[in-house]
Design a protein around this motif. Structure first.
Motif, mmCIF file in Angstrom:
data_model
loop_
_atom_site.group_PDB
_atom_site.id
_atom_site.type_symbol
_atom_site.label_atom_id
_atom_site.label_comp_id
_atom_site.label_asym_id
_atom_site.label_seq_id
_atom_site.Cartn_x
_atom_site.Cartn_y
_atom_site.Cartn_z
ATOM 1 N N THR A 73 0.840 -1.206 0.000
ATOM 2 C CA THR A 73 0.000 0.000 0.000
ATOM 3 C C THR A 73 0.871 1.250 0.000
ATOM 4 O O THR A 73 0.577 2.220 -0.709
ATOM 5 C CB THR A 73 -0.931 0.009 1.231
ATOM 6 N N TYR A 74 1.959 1.226 0.789
ATOM 7 C CA TYR A 74 2.880 2.364 0.812
ATOM 8 C C TYR A 74 3.498 2.590 -0.573
ATOM 9 O O TYR A 74 3.590 3.733 -1.046
ATOM 10 C CB TYR A 74 4.006 2.147 1.843
ATOM 11 N N GLN A 75 3.937 1.521 -1.205
ATOM 12 C CA GLN A 75 4.567 1.637 -2.525
ATOM 13 C C GLN A 75 3.601 2.214 -3.555
ATOM 14 O O GLN A 75 3.999 3.004 -4.412
ATOM 15 C CB GLN A 75 5.081 0.262 -2.973
ATOM 16 N N GLU A 76 2.338 1.838 -3.450
ATOM 17 C CA GLU A 76 1.321 2.398 -4.345
ATOM 18 C C GLU A 76 1.138 3.889 -4.061
ATOM 19 O O GLU A 76 1.014 4.700 -4.987
ATOM 20 C CB GLU A 76 0.000 1.655 -4.169
ATOM 21 N N ALA A 77 1.131 4.252 -2.771
ATOM 22 C CA ALA A 77 0.988 5.665 -2.390
ATOM 23 C C ALA A 77 2.169 6.495 -2.905
ATOM 24 O O ALA A 77 1.993 7.631 -3.347
ATOM 25 C CB ALA A 77 0.880 5.777 -0.871
ATOM 26 N N ALA A 78 3.373 5.900 -2.834
ATOM 27 C CA ALA A 78 4.583 6.600 -3.284
ATOM 28 C C ALA A 78 4.589 6.820 -4.789
ATOM 29 O O ALA A 78 5.203 7.780 -5.285
ATOM 30 C CB ALA A 78 5.825 5.810 -2.863
ATOM 31 N N SER A 79 3.925 5.936 -5.540
ATOM 32 C CA SER A 79 3.917 6.052 -7.010
ATOM 33 C C SER A 79 2.853 7.035 -7.506
ATOM 34 O O SER A 79 2.827 7.393 -8.685
ATOM 35 C CB SER A 79 3.661 4.672 -7.638
ATOM 36 N N MET A 80 1.960 7.481 -6.588
ATOM 37 C CA MET A 80 0.908 8.428 -6.962
ATOM 38 C C MET A 80 1.413 9.863 -6.879
ATOM 39 O O MET A 80 2.391 10.150 -6.195
ATOM 40 C CB MET A 80 -0.295 8.252 -6.018
ATOM 41 N N LYS A 81 0.738 10.766 -7.568
ATOM 42 C CA LYS A 81 1.088 12.186 -7.493
ATOM 43 C C LYS A 81 0.651 12.739 -6.144
ATOM 44 O O LYS A 81 -0.301 12.253 -5.540
ATOM 45 C CB LYS A 81 0.387 12.962 -8.614
ATOM 46 N N GLY A 82 1.359 13.776 -5.682
ATOM 47 C CA GLY A 82 0.988 14.409 -4.423
ATOM 48 C C GLY A 82 1.784 13.895 -3.246
ATOM 49 O O GLY A 82 2.771 13.175 -3.397
ATOM 50 N N ASP A 83 1.338 14.262 -2.039
ATOM 51 C CA ASP A 83 2.013 13.907 -0.804
ATOM 52 C C ASP A 83 1.833 12.414 -0.503
ATOM 53 O O ASP A 83 0.699 11.929 -0.424
ATOM 54 C CB ASP A 83 1.438 14.747 0.340
ATOM 55 N N THR A 84 2.945 11.708 -0.333
ATOM 56 C CA THR A 84 2.884 10.255 -0.124
ATOM 57 C C THR A 84 2.142 9.894 1.159
ATOM 58 O O THR A 84 1.368 8.931 1.193
ATOM 59 C CB THR A 84 4.304 9.658 -0.091
#
Length: 204
Positions: A73-84
């Protein structure tokens, strides 16, 4: 479904905080950690220790999900635009078991996961038993026929210690709509969560 092998109250005591805000939490009676060394004087915590604790607290709050699932889930959040950190919170709040918990269909995160896995929850009219399923804005989450008669759910709906947040719109007592992905400020955590420290932990 991941299985929790330890008592959920041990998570509270290990972290020294009542992370779900439950009146029955053992932290309310014993603020020190579990075990024979729980009352030892605490030594100074390193930066790594602070980051690890922040990760354990956030992971524990969401039903003590497995490390593999949480890191993904963290890795997916990191690959998204904006604040991780904000992205991470948004993804965790989109889990079906969390929406069930937020809707007050269950008294705890753990019972919310169980209700989903036993097939009592419908998403847009279709039965779903996957607790980690991602709910999208506009999705309607409702209780099955048997679930409406369960004492556990009736108890949860009357719990005074938490309210249904604005991003989950109620439609009677057995149906809600997930309105939007929330920001960190909107999520009603009983204790302070620090997703920025979780980001630092995984970014090392």
């Amino acid at each position: 479904m991941s299985k929790r092998h330890a008592s959920k109250h041990k998570i509270d005591r290990r972290l020294g905080e009542n992370i779900w805000g439950r009146p029955k939490s053992s932290v309310n009676r014993r603020s020190y950690g579990p075990g024979q060394h729980g009352q030892r004087r605490k030594s100074k915590v390193s930066d790594f220790g602070i980051q690890l604790r922040a990760k354990q607290k956030l992971k524990g709050y969401y039903g003590d999900v497995t490390e593999k699932q949480f890191k993904r889930t963290y890795q997916e959040a990191a690959s998204m635009k904006g604040d991780t950190g904000q992205n991470l919170i948004g993804l965790l709040e989109q889990r079906l078991d969390m929406v069930v918990y937020r809707a007050k269909f269950a008294p705890t995160v753990f019972s919310a996961r169980q209700i989903v896995s036993h097939g009592h929850i419908f998403v847009n009219g279709v039965k779903c038993n996957i607790a980690s399923r991602r709910v999208r804005p506009g999705d309607v989450i409702s209780l099955g026929k048997k679930a409406k008669e369960m004492a556990l759910i009736a108890e949860a709906l009357t719990l005074p210690e938490r309210e249904v947040p604005d991003y989950v719109a109620q439609d009677g007592t057995d149906k809600v709509t997930f309105v939007r992905v929330p920001t960190l400020d909107e999520v009603p955590y009983p204790v302070k969560m620090e997703p920025n420290l979780v980001v630092e932990f995984y970014s090392r």
